[in-house]
Write a protein that holds these residues in place. Structure first.
Motif, PDB file in Angstrom:
ATOM      1  N   GLU A  18       0.948  -1.094   0.064  1.00 40.01           N
ATOM      2  CA  GLU A  18       0.015   0.035   0.140  1.00 40.01           C
ATOM      3  C   GLU A  18       0.989   1.092   0.038  1.00 40.01           C
ATOM      4  N   ARG A  76       0.795   5.322   0.426  1.00 45.15           N
ATOM      5  CA  ARG A  76       0.167   6.347   0.899  1.00 45.15           C
ATOM      6  C   ARG A  76       1.174   7.754   1.324  1.00 45.15           C
ATOM      7  N   PRO A 130      -4.209   7.780   0.902  1.00 44.70           N
ATOM      8  CA  PRO A 130      -3.683   6.545  -0.004  1.00 44.70           C
ATOM      9  C   PRO A 130      -3.296   7.313  -1.476  1.00 44.70           C
ATOM     10  N   LEU A 150      -7.545   2.816  -3.378  1.00 44.14           N
ATOM     11  CA  LEU A 150      -6.877   2.791  -1.821  1.00 44.14           C
ATOM     12  C   LEU A 150      -5.283   2.901  -1.774  1.00 44.14           C
TER      13      LEU A 150
END
Length: 160
Positions: A44, A46, A52, A78
């Motif tokens: 992920e 961010r 995000p 996301l």
């Protein structure tokens, strides 16, 4: 001379109001976290604000061909991305969220296909320090202008 000082003071005041009032345009960094996944390597991306990095461009390089990308794509809404490594080793990942927000990291994939990486700790500069540096920059540029103007005026007086 007084008029220049008034203009410089007004410029500094306007800059300070802009920096304090405009919190949305504050610069931020980019970080990543490896996600748990039994079918691939997921991570992920961010920003330092926790938002995000949606649709960031991602390039993945294999340990065997580090100059040609193994996979490319974009994160989802996301900030998540998953790839399936075909060989163990150190995989290089680059995620670019635009406007200089880029993160590079390595993912170690073992023989069983399990990935491990160190999570980033993002260093951020306090907003008050950024504001102070911005005001200082404008004041120094203004003072340089005053110095050059004063110096040229003194040279004109000495030649006449």
């Amino acid at each position: 001379m007084k008029q220049i000082q008034k203009r410089l003071g007004c410029l500094c005041l306007c800059l300070l109001v802009f920096l304090v009032a405009n919190t949305e345009s504050a610069a931020h960094g980019v970080a990543y976290d490896i996600l748990d996944s039994s079918h691939g390597v997921g991570f992920e991306v961010r920003f330092s604000t926790g938002d995000p990095a949606a649709y960031a461009e991602v390039l993945v390089y294999s340990p065997e061909k580090n100059d040609v990308e193994f996979q490319n794509g974009r994160t989802d809404a996301l900030g998540r991305f998953v790839f399936l490594p075909d060989t163990p080793g150190k995989w290089r990942v680059e995620a670019d969220a635009g406007l200089g927000h880029k993160v590079r990291f390595n993912v170690d994939v073992d023989e069983s296909g399990i990935a491990s990486a160190q999570h980033t700790t993002m260093e951020t500069v306090p907003k008050s320090l950024k504001a102070g540096l911005g005001v200082s920059l404008f004041l120094n540029v203004g003072l340089l202008g005053l110095y050059i103007r004063k110096r040229s005026a003194l040279k004109k007086e000495s030649t006449s």
